[in-house]
Scaffold this motif. Structure first.
Motif, mmCIF file in Angstrom:
data_model
loop_
_atom_site.group_PDB
_atom_site.id
_atom_site.type_symbol
_atom_site.label_atom_id
_atom_site.label_comp_id
_atom_site.label_asym_id
_atom_site.label_seq_id
_atom_site.Cartn_x
_atom_site.Cartn_y
_atom_site.Cartn_z
ATOM 1 N N PRO B 62 0.822 -1.210 0.000
ATOM 2 C CA PRO B 62 0.000 0.000 0.000
ATOM 3 C C PRO B 62 0.853 1.256 0.000
ATOM 4 C CG PRO B 62 -0.666 -1.505 1.759
ATOM 5 C CD PRO B 62 0.582 -2.045 1.177
ATOM 6 N N SER B 63 0.236 2.361 -0.342
ATOM 7 C CA SER B 63 0.926 3.644 -0.373
ATOM 8 C C SER B 63 1.447 4.010 1.012
ATOM 9 C CB SER B 63 -0.068 4.701 -0.856
ATOM 10 O OG SER B 63 0.598 5.917 -0.987
ATOM 11 N N GLY B 64 2.669 4.528 1.048
ATOM 12 C CA GLY B 64 3.215 5.001 2.323
ATOM 13 C C GLY B 64 3.840 3.930 3.193
ATOM 14 N N LYS B 67 8.223 1.675 0.410
ATOM 15 C CA LYS B 67 8.864 1.032 -0.739
ATOM 16 C C LYS B 67 9.907 1.964 -1.372
ATOM 17 C CE LYS B 67 4.894 0.620 -2.843
ATOM 18 N NZ LYS B 67 3.968 1.301 -1.914
ATOM 19 N N SER B 68 9.478 3.202 -1.611
ATOM 20 C CA SER B 68 10.424 4.172 -2.186
ATOM 21 C C SER B 68 11.582 4.395 -1.232
ATOM 22 C CB SER B 68 9.745 5.514 -2.438
ATOM 23 O OG SER B 68 8.681 5.351 -3.325
ATOM 24 N N THR B 69 11.262 4.503 0.048
ATOM 25 C CA THR B 69 12.307 4.745 1.037
ATOM 26 C C THR B 69 13.340 3.623 1.009
ATOM 27 O OG1 THR B 69 10.668 5.881 2.388
ATOM 28 C CG2 THR B 69 12.708 5.220 3.482
ATOM 29 N N LEU B 70 12.878 2.383 0.875
ATOM 30 C CA LEU B 70 13.817 1.263 0.815
ATOM 31 C C LEU B 70 14.759 1.411 -0.378
ATOM 32 C CD1 LEU B 70 14.787 -1.523 1.802
ATOM 33 C CD2 LEU B 70 13.036 -2.570 0.350
HETATM 34 N N1 LIG Z 1 11.703 13.033 2.895
HETATM 35 C C1 LIG Z 1 10.656 12.697 3.662
HETATM 36 N N2 LIG Z 1 10.326 13.439 4.725
HETATM 37 C C2 LIG Z 1 9.281 13.107 5.522
HETATM 38 N N3 LIG Z 1 8.495 12.046 5.320
HETATM 39 C C3 LIG Z 1 8.769 11.268 4.266
HETATM 40 C C4 LIG Z 1 9.854 11.546 3.389
HETATM 41 N N4 LIG Z 1 9.901 10.601 2.427
HETATM 42 C C5 LIG Z 1 8.868 9.769 2.709
HETATM 43 N N5 LIG Z 1 8.214 10.152 3.798
HETATM 44 C C6 LIG Z 1 7.070 9.466 4.401
HETATM 45 O O1 LIG Z 1 7.448 8.138 4.629
HETATM 46 C C7 LIG Z 1 6.378 7.256 4.350
HETATM 47 C C8 LIG Z 1 6.831 6.195 3.380
HETATM 48 O O2 LIG Z 1 7.080 6.819 2.157
HETATM 49 P P1 LIG Z 1 7.486 6.039 0.848
HETATM 50 O O3 LIG Z 1 7.584 7.054 -0.226
HETATM 51 O O4 LIG Z 1 8.671 5.205 1.104
HETATM 52 O O5 LIG Z 1 6.225 5.115 0.637
HETATM 53 P P2 LIG Z 1 5.861 4.229 -0.611
HETATM 54 O O6 LIG Z 1 5.678 2.852 -0.127
HETATM 55 O O7 LIG Z 1 6.840 4.429 -1.697
HETATM 56 O O8 LIG Z 1 4.451 4.827 -1.021
HETATM 57 P P3 LIG Z 1 3.852 5.128 -2.489
HETATM 58 O O9 LIG Z 1 3.264 3.851 -2.990
HETATM 59 O O10 LIG Z 1 2.768 6.133 -2.197
HETATM 60 O O11 LIG Z 1 4.933 5.667 -3.336
HETATM 61 C C9 LIG Z 1 5.247 8.107 3.850
HETATM 62 O O12 LIG Z 1 4.323 8.297 4.897
HETATM 63 C C10 LIG Z 1 5.885 9.412 3.477
HETATM 64 O O13 LIG Z 1 5.003 10.466 3.697
#
Ligand SMILES: Nc1ncnc2c1ncn2[C@@H]1O[C@H](COP(=O)(O)OP(=O)(O)OP(=O)(O)O)[C@@H](O)[C@H]1O
Ligand SMILES: [Mg+2]
Lengths: 221, 269
Positions: B62-64, B67-70
């Protein structure tokens, strides 16, 4: 009755206009060169991630941007000799004042242009393996430079016009010559009309250039 | 232990093999007990995973959920708070390793970031020439090879605003491949595209996968996951929910795991 007779002007006065235009251009161009180099340096320091470092240039930038150029000029020309052994001739004083003033405004433009490049461009550069410095040089600075140019030209035009203030410390630039000739000929409208035209002819092509470049150089990210 | 990087390796092979050089016991990417927070929000919690240089791994969730952070932690665009990530034995925590790590893991982002001051050819050749000191003529030859791979050799002179979103993403893929990455990290690279362009890009990815390019991709394109993925990782709230083969995922796991079933339902799969 020829134009010269009508205006109480001589061929020599025409030469003087040319010479005065040269003085205006000389002071402006030298000051803009020095000011731009200093301004670019200050602007880059402003972009430092270290908050203390990035605030340092403000010590110079803020006072210069928040006071009239003519005050800065008088402070350097009349003020400095009173409090130090620094006693500048009119030319160096004028060039120093306009250079510093230009540097302050230029620094802000440089800082804004660099900040205007999206964060994604940094990440794209880093993700390809570039160091921060290499990303800055090959990716960020090149884009920022293109955003900067039209704004810098606009600043240059305004500084060209502000250079008329050097008349107040006795430099025989276009404006000062206008004053002298207006007194002699008692035809201020015509004399200042000529001065006006010369400034206009120097500025207006630059204005057009700035407008054209703005369209040509901008990016839609 | 470390792999020597060369500039004149044979790019005609899309696979920049590392097996045998790092030793069998070591995975190419090792994410070890990683915790990552933004302020008070913990995005990754004691996260562990390993990737070898093989096939396509799809990251779902799911969003958030982080995944991107990893992906961003793996190539050092974000720092990890606790734990460590090793890419070919190099820790992301050491600044001097970042260049090699980023060369090992090419990354393409959701929002395309071609360099707008350069044309397509220059976008591809700039980094190999400046960073790897590759000869310009050679870099251009190599660029043509990759432009053909992504079906855009006719666009070599184009500027970014003369390209469609899908074309820009294909160029970004080619640009990443120019650096001979051992793996590609792809973060939802089709989610900003319309369906037609999406399928263009996915087709390129499938071709590359078939040629053996190793990919780690975040995507919501289930058809792509079914066709191309060998492994599927499902993340939820910063932890690993499933790490299985694609067959298992779409057969047994989706039936047995309620959260995954819900997620697949939600995205209409
Ligand atoms: N630079 C940042 N500063 C503060 N919060 C962040 C930052 N980058 C990501 N987040 C938060 O960390 C959480 C995880 O973000 P991430 O982008 O890794 O999710 P995701 O799994 O890739 O989601 P999506 O499918 O929406 O892309 C989110 O709640 C996002 O708001
Ligand atoms: Mg994401």
């Amino acid at each position: 009755m020829s134009f010269y007779d009508y205006a109480n002007l001589t061929g020599n006065d025409a030469m003087q206009f040319l010479r005065a235009a040269g003085v205006t251009l000389y002071i402006t161009i030298v000051s803009l060169l020095i000011g731009s180099i200093l301004g670019i340096a200050l602007g880059i320091v402003r972009c430092s991630k270290n908050k203390a470092v990035s605030a340092l240039p403000l010590i110079l930038i803020e006072p210069l941007r928040n006071s009239p150029l003519v005050t800065q000029l008088f402070l350097i020309y009349y003020g400095l000799p009173m409090v130090s052994s620094i006693m500048l001739d009119p030319y160096p004083a004028a060039i120093l004042a306009i250079s510093l003033n230009t540097a302050a405004f230029m620094a802000v433009l440089v800082h804004n242009s660099i900040s205007a490049v999206p964060q994604g461009q940094w990440e794209a550069g880093l993700a390809l393996g570039h160091s921060s410095a290499s990303t800055f040089i090959h990716v960020i600075a090149r884009q920022a430079f293109r955003l900067l140019i039209p704004q810098a030209i606009t600043l240059y035009i305004s500084q060209l016009q502000c250079s008329s203030l050097v008349a107040l410390i006795g430099i025989m630039d276009l404006t000062k010559l206008g004053q002298n000739l207006a007194l002699r000929t008692l035809k201020p409208f015509m004399i200042y009309g000529i001065v006006f035209l010369i400034y206009y002819i120097l500025s207006s092509p630059l204005s057009k250039l700035a407008r054209d470049l703005e369209k040509k150089l901008s990016f839609n990210y | 232990m470390y792999i020597q990087r060369t500039t004149n390796d044979n790019y005609e092979s899309l696979i920049h093999d590392i097996t045998g050089k790092v030793g069998k016991e070591m995975a190419m990417i090792e994410v070890k007990n990683v915790t990552k927070s933004f302020g008070t929000l913990t995005v990754l919690k004691n996260f562990n995973v390993e990737f070898n240089q093989e096939g396509v791994t799809v990251l779902l969730g799911p969003s958030g959920t982080g995944k991107s952070t990893l992906l961003r932690c793996i190539n050092g665009l974000e720092t990890v708070d606790e734990g460590d990530i090793l890419v070919n034995g190099r820790s992301v925590k050491e600044k001097k390793n970042l260049r090699d790590i980023r060369l090992d893991c090419g990354m393409v982002f959701q929002r395309t970031v071609l360099f707008p001051h350069l044309n397509v050819m220059q976008n591809l050749t700039m980094s190999p020439v400046k960073l790897l000191k590759m000869d310009k003529a050679k870099a251009e030859e190599k660029a043509i090879y990759y432009l053909k791979k992504v079906g855009l050799e006719s666009k070599a002179k184009a500027l970014h605003n003369e390209l469609s979103g899908g074309e820009q993403q294909r160029i970004a893929i080619a640009r990443a491949l120019m650096m001979n990455p051992k793996a590609l990290l792809l973060d939802e690279i089709t989610s900003a595209l319309d369906p037609e362009m999406t399928s263009e890009v996915l087709k390129i990815l499938e071709n590359l996968a078939a040629e053996g390019v190793c990919m780690l991709c975040v995507t919501h394109e289930m058809q792509f996951a079914k066709h191309a993925a060998s492994r599927i990782i499902f993340m939820d709230k910063g932890s690993m929910e499933a790490d299985v083969t694609a067959e298992e995922f779409f057969s047994t796991v989706r039936k047995e795991n309620e959260r995954i079933a819900k997620f697949l339902n939600f995205i209409g799969e």
